[in-house]
Every structure is written in C-alpha cells, then in structure tokens.
Design an enzyme around this catalytic site. Structure first.
Site, PDB file in Angstrom:
ATOM      1  N   CYS A   1      51.309  52.711  37.260  1.00  0.00           N
ATOM      2  CA  CYS A   1      50.233  51.644  37.302  1.00  0.00           C
ATOM      3  C   CYS A   1      49.101  52.569  37.985  1.00  0.00           C
ATOM      4  CB  CYS A   1      50.476  50.716  38.259  1.00  0.00           C
ATOM      5  SG  CYS A   1      51.057  50.913  40.026  1.00  0.00           S
ATOM      6  N   LYS A   2      48.233  51.918  38.509  1.00  0.00           N
ATOM      7  CA  LYS A   2      46.833  52.574  38.879  1.00  0.00           C
ATOM      8  C   LYS A   2      47.321  53.593  39.887  1.00  0.00           C
ATOM      9  CE  LYS A   2      42.216  51.812  41.085  1.00  0.00           C
ATOM     10  NZ  LYS A   2      41.485  50.680  41.495  1.00  0.00           N
TER      11      LYS A   2
END
Length: 791
Positions: free
Chosen positions: A695-696
């Site tokens: 994810c980020k």
C-alpha cells in the site's frame, strides 16, 4: 476462551532472567510438562543453555492474569508475553534477513485439536544493498556514455553544442547520484526505511518498510506448512511528488511532446533507442570475447593440440557470427549515414517520422565525398571472410596432421591459396589470419559504436530537460521495485532448495511474482500507482543467476547486481554444499526469469470517492493487462512442466478454473472487488510464485490484508475452527495487549505512549462561518466523507 500467545525468546550468550521468569510462571500455572530443550540465538548459531520443562498443558486458559515481561537483550526488539519457544527458529540467510520478530499462537481446529502457528517477520538488508549497487551501475553507465560522446569525433557546431549540453546533463545526474551514494554509505545499522522518511531525498532509492513475513503452521496430523509474503511500500518517487502524475502518464505525455519538438535533432522511436543500447552492449561484450578466443586458438596451434583447435575454433565461430548478425541491423547503416551528414561542412539534417534524410554537401568544402552506403556492408562482410579464412586454415592443418580430408572443397581451395608452402609451425601460419580477423572486428566495432552513440545523442538531445528528469524518476522507482523482487526471490529460493519440482520449474519456465496493491485511484495515490506500474513492468527485463559462493563467509552470500538499465542480472550466491545439489542447468548459470504481475484494488475511503465521482480506468487497465500476463505464464508452465510439480493444497480447486474466475472478476464492474486480489494470491501460491503486498507505506492496509490472508489459509488449509477465526484475526492484528504499552518498541511508529489520542484533522469552523459559501462547501465535503467512511 482466548487463544494462548506464545512468543519466542532468544538469548545470545546465556539464559536471561526473562526466560527463567517465564518458565517459572508457566510452571506455577500448571502448563509445563517434563522435556529437555536447548536454547539458541535467533540465528541458530550461539548456544544459550538448556531448559527443562516440567509440563505443557494444551487446553483452555480462562481468566488468567498474565504479567508483561520485557528484556534488554542488545540488538533485539522488545518482546511481550514471552513464554515457551515451542517451535525452532526458521532458518534464513543471515546476510539478507535480520532482526527477527517472532510470535507463536495456539488455535483450535474443527476436530478439537490444537495447531501451533508461528509468525516470523524480518528486515531485509537488500533494502540498502541493492540500491547502492544500482547507483554505482547507473553512474558507471552514464560515465561511459559521456566518454562515448567525447570519442564521437568532430561534429558541426549545431551538433557539437547539443553534445556539450547533453554531457552537462549527464554530469549533473552523476554528481547527484554520487551525493546520494555517499549519504547512504554513512548509514549503519539500519535495515529498512520507515514511512516517515519516504520523502527524504537521500533515501529516495530505498524501498519503504521492506519486510519478510513467514507463517509456519504445525498440526497434529499434518507436516509443517510455510506461507511466505513480502511486504513493501508502493515503489514510487515520493520525494519528487505526484503533482503532474506518475511515470505512466508522464512517459506517455513525454513521447508525444518529443515528436512535435524534435526540430533540433533527429527523432528516433523508443524501439530504435533500445536497439542502439542493445547493439552497444552486445558489441562491448563480444569484441573482447572474440579477441580472447582468437588468442586461445593461437595457443592451441602453438601446442599442436587438435582438440584444442576444434574447441577454440567452434567458440570463435559462434561469437563472431553473433557479432556479424548484430551489425547487420538496418539501424546501424542509417545511423552511419546520419553521423556522416553531421560532420563539419555539411548542412543540418532533417528527418521525418518515416526515416532519416541524407544531407547535401556544402560546396565551400570540397574535400568531403558522398557516403557510400555499401561501404558498411563490405566492412562487416570482411569479418565473415576473415573467419572463413581462419576456418579453412585450421581444417587444412588438421588434415595434414591426420592425413584425412576433413575440409570441404571450397575451404580446401581457400587454404591452398593462403599457404602454398610446406606446413611449418601451426601458430606461424594462423597468426596473420587471426590478426587480420581481430583488426576487422575492431574496425567494425569502432564505426558501429560511433553510429549507435550518435543515435543515443539524438535521444538525449530531444530529452532535454524533461527526459533526464524522467530517467531519474524511473531509476528511483526501479531501485525500490528490484530491492523487493530480489528479497522475495532469495526467500523463495531458500525455501525451495529441497523441492525438485520447484527447481525444475525455476530453470525451465521461471517464477511468477505477484504484486498485490491496495492503492486507491484518487488524489496522489494515482501517481503512486502509475509509478508502481512502470516499475513493476521494468522488472520483466531482470534475470537471476544462482552462483556458487567463493567461501562460506557470510559476506560472500550477499546477492550482487550487474548489467545496465534495461538489462540487469542479480546473482544469488549459495554455499558450496547447497549449490552442488542443484540441477545442472542452474549450476551452469542459466538465466532464471521472473514474470511480475500487478493487481490493484483500492480499499480505503478515498477509493469510494473515486468509484462514485472519479475515474478507475487505470485500475481496470492494469488488472486486465496483468491477467493476460498471468494467463500466458500458466499456459507456458503447463506446456513445459508437469502439473504434479506444483504444490498441493487442501482446497483442490483447479488452477484453470481459478484463472477463469479471475478473468470474470477483472472485467466485472464491481466496487472494491477484493475477490481479484484473493484469487490472484491463491493462483500465485498454487504456481510456486512469490507474493508481495503493498500500500502507500506497507503499514495499516498491508497488515490488514496479510493477517486476513493468513487466517483464511488457516481456515481453508488447516481446518481452523470457525469460532476461532475472528479471534485469530484479532490476535494477529493486535499490536499491543493490556499492560504498560509504553514499553513496546514499534520500529515504524516509535515509542507509543499510554492514552495517546489518535491524530485527527479539525476544521476551522470559525473561519468557515465568515462566508456562507464556504460553509456550504464544508457541509457537502463532510457529508461525502461520512458516506465514504460508513460505506
């Protein structure tokens, strides 16, 4: 009933008070039964002592107050609820993985048995090792390019000014990379980059939160099972930002603009540029190899060794023919024509998209002659003729030595022309022909090298300044992606060293590397996803080689990266004892391919906004494209490797059926269709692949995905009781339990203080009341976020 937490404790030198206290506590609670256990460090090397356990009760544990125990062992993370190390440490190569954090659970199965589940998370030293090596290779490649531009020869003022500007740009990149590498060399002790440093320039080449996660399951009636996954933040250029989008969008826009603004240089397509780089790389490898093989041929002739002559001649013929085949490309001839027209005294070249137009002479300088297009054909044809002369002479020498006519009539006649005297020393007769061959190869290489350098000069001149910035961005993203891939490859290879089916699949087809992305298609995460897409696709041109380590020293087991942009090779050294057990194809250095695929499904509240008010076409295109890649990989695998080589699972769903279901989900219009991720992950495990989750920052969304996947595997493959599923999920997701949470050391978030409120964004309502229009906007936005939150 709550599951019992069992955490592993390791002491490097002796049993700590923590270990003794934990066992005394268990003894007093009636959980220990007599057995003898040896305590070792987490790496399994240093013996710490012997533990005598009196009794272990595998049953329920209700309303038991457990004290929190901490330790001050150096270089170890604080471990809570530390009890019995019931499972031995999992072995990883110490040069690549370090600082293990272990958790052990006990869960009940559907038949009222107990399973032991061990999680082991480790940092990966390749987070810094691979980017450092890549930076050195990037700088060396750019310095070689500058040197080639210097050796291009005299050019007309227009082209010379462009050359100087390009060299200045390359110098700036080299200087920047040198500074970054110097900063990285100063960092010691750290093995990963936390998310709080994702926008730090000196660390932009380092992947975010690169960790390995292994879950080991021990059941009473089944052999131990392992499930590996690599977690990493999305490969993206966070320091450079996403104001104008990510690499995918920037590169598309750049190619379109380059065509329209290429008035000052000759436009070459990306395919032509890639071909020029390939020709340069091939020539730089083959030319010294041909020279070395020619010298080996002369040495064999000096020793009058017929077998040596045959072997050296065969290798020399193969490499020379490969060299000639490389130079027969039409791009080389047209580039030579363009370079000739760019010499002083000729008019500026013009080119359309259809090809390159030759320039007319300036009448004021009469010493120039028209470029003969057939001259180049004669040059590389001379190489083939020289090789034929060498072959004919070797055949004649061997015929006279053995008294057998081994040469064909044409070669025999050629050999008679070359030497009409009585045979003397073999080396004396071969030496002039071999020398002429080497001279022809060198002459052809110099001309072709200048021509391909001129092509790359056009690419660089058309790229100023945007192309150089994009190249730096692409270098950053690729560095992060390759670090993660190398980590996963090493982890997967060590796990499959004793699996003959896996090793067969490895060298016959290669491995699939499935990247699971949880980024939303909203705001700046769109740019991250565009960066990630290009970075993952660039991994297609990476190959791996397994080599034999020079010694058993840990430093010799560190993976090495070599090559150039677009053609990198990662060498993974193995200890000699392990290397000798591998298949011959792998031991001979056969390149091992990896097929990266990326599937993205946004899952947060921002994705809800994107699906209702935005555009998710990027996600749909990525999933469709990578599904086709995964389908093609399975087709190739099923043709070359028996499906019996693939691992067996409890849920025996056919892979082909899973692919059909995945294809249907990819084209189905469904919000937050996480079935895509689940099915793709299942297919990857069935295909012996490497799993990545991103994810980020590889924190919240990643941890939620990994823990859900682990509990689903326990349910589907190990008959985890339905009553325990939610509890098992809560256990794996709980970072802290009751007690003094201030003593827990979180490597990502730092020390957590008790009763610390969650960070929130407070809207300045007083300012909004100044304007009724702003108040209306604020109310609408608040409503949208509330709807997204509870969707």
């Amino acid at each position: 009933m709550l599951p019992v937490f069992l955490y592993s404790v390791y002491s490097y030198r002796s049993l700590s008070l923590l270990t003794v206290s934990a066992f005394l506590l268990l003894s007093s609670l009636g959980f220990l039964t007599p057995f003898l256990s040896s305590s070792r460090s987490s790496d399994g090397v240093c013996a710490a002592g012997t533990i005598v356990v009196s009794r272990l009760k595998m049953g329920e544990m209700e309303e038991v107050d457990v004290d929190h125990i901490t330790t001050d062992i150096p270089s170890q993370k604080t471990i809570q609820n530390t009890f019995l190390p019931v499972l031995p440490p999992l072995s990883f190569p110490l040069t690549v993985f370090r600082n293990p954090v272990c958790k052990v659970y006990r869960f009940q199965t559907v038949d009222s048995k107990w399973m032991l589940v061990r999680e082991q998370m480790e940092e990966c030293t390749l987070s810094f090792s691979v980017p450092k090596q890549l930076l050195s290779l990037y700088m060396q490649e750019d310095m070689n390019r500058v040197q080639d531009l210097r050796e291009l020869g005299e050019l007309s003022p227009h082209w010379d000014n462009l050359r100087k500007e390009v060299m200045t740009r390359y110098g700036g990149i080299i200087s920047s990379y040198q500074e970054t590498l110097a900063e990285l060399d100063k960092i010691t002790g750290r093995s990963f980059k936390p998310s709080c440093c994702k926008a730090q320039k000196s660390l932009e080449f380092i992947p975010i939160n690169l960790h390995t996660q292994r879950m080991r399951v021990t059941c009473p009636k089944k052999t131990d099972a392992f499930y590996d996954i690599v977690t990493v933040g999305a490969p993206a250029a966070h320091f450079q930002g996403f104001k104008c989008g990510g690499l995918q969008r920037l590169l598309s826009r750049y190619e379109a603009e380059k065509k329209s603004t290429a008035y000052q240089c000759i436009y070459y397509s990306p395919e032509h540029t890639a071909k020029a780089q390939e020709v340069l790389s091939t020539m730089s490898l083959l030319q010294p190899l041909i020279t070395s093989l020619a010298d080996q041929l002369l040495q064999a002739a000096h020793e009058h060794s017929s077998p040596g002559l045959r072997d050296a001649l065969k290798n020399l013929s193969d490499k020379t023919e490969q060299f000639v085949h490389t130079l027969k490309d039409e791009l080389v001839k047209s580039a030579l024509l363009a370079l000739h027209a760019a010499r002083p005294g000729l008019q500026t070249m013009t080119a359309g998209e259809g090809g390159i137009m030759p320039l007319k002479h300036q009448t004021s300088i009469p010493h120039h002659t028209e470029f003969d297009e057939e001259e180049w054909d004669r040059l590389w044809a001379n190489v083939a003729k020289c090789l034929n002369c060498v072959i004919a002479m070797v055949d004649k020498l061997q015929e006279r030595d053995h008294g057998k006519p081994e040469s064909v009539p044409e070669q025999q006649q050629l050999a008679d022309v070359i030497t009409s005297h009585n045979p003397g020393d073999w080396k004396e007769q071969l030496c002039p022909l071999v020398t002429r061959l080497k001279e022809c190869v060198m002459e052809v290489m110099e001309k072709a090298k200048r021509a391909m350098t001129f092509v790359l000069l056009q690419e660089a001149a058309c790229s100023i300044p945007q192309g150089f910035l994009l190249q730096q961005r692409r270098d950053v993203v690729f560095s992060q992606a390759l670090s993660a891939l190398a980590c996963g490859f090493v982890m997967r290879v060590y796990a499959g060293l004793q699996d003959e089916g896996f090793l067969r699949q490895l060298h016959l087809v290669g491995l699939v590397a499935q990247f699971e992305s949880l980024l939303s298609t909203y705001s700046e995460e769109i740019g991250m996803l565009e960066d990630m897409e290009v970075g993952i696709s660039d991994l297609e041109r990476v190959v791996f080689k397994i080599t034999e380590a020079k010694t058993d020293d840990l430093s010799d087991l560190q993976p090495l990266v070599c090559g150039r942009r677009g053609h990198f090779t990662v060498e993974v050294p193995l200890p000699q004892v392990v290397f000798q057990t591998l298949p011959e194809e792998i031991k001979e250095g056969k390149p091992l391919r990896v097929f990266p695929v990326l599937f993205n499904v946004g899952i947060n509240e921002q994705q809800t906004i994107a699906e209702r008010f935005g555009d998710i076409s990027l996600q749909e295109r990525i999933n469709q494209k990578n599904f086709e890649t995964l389908e093609a990989y399975y087709k190739s695998l099923s043709e070359k490797v028996p499906l019996e080589c693939l691992p067996c699972f409890q849920t025996q769903t056919d892979i082909k059926e899973l692919l059909e279901t995945l294809g249907q989900n990819v084209v189905t219009k469904k919000r937050k269709n996480v079935e895509i991720l689940w099915i793709a992950g299942t297919i990857c495990r069935r295909l012996n692949g490497i799993r990545f989750t991103s994810c980020k920052s590889a924190k919240d969304r990643t941890s939620m995905s990994v823990t859900l996947e682990q509990c689903a595997l326990l349910r589907d493959e190990h008959q985890l009781s339905k009553d325990f599923f939610v509890r098992a999920l809560d256990c794996m997701r709980s970072r802290l339990t009751q007690g003094d949470i201030g003593q827990w050391e979180d490597p990502e978030a730092g020390t957590v203080t008790d009763n610390k409120p969650a960070s929130r964004h407070f809207y300045p309502i007083a300012l909004l009341l100044v304007s009724s229009h702003l108040l209306v906007v604020w109310l609408i936005l608040s409503l949208v976020f509330l709807l997204a939150k509870y969707q």
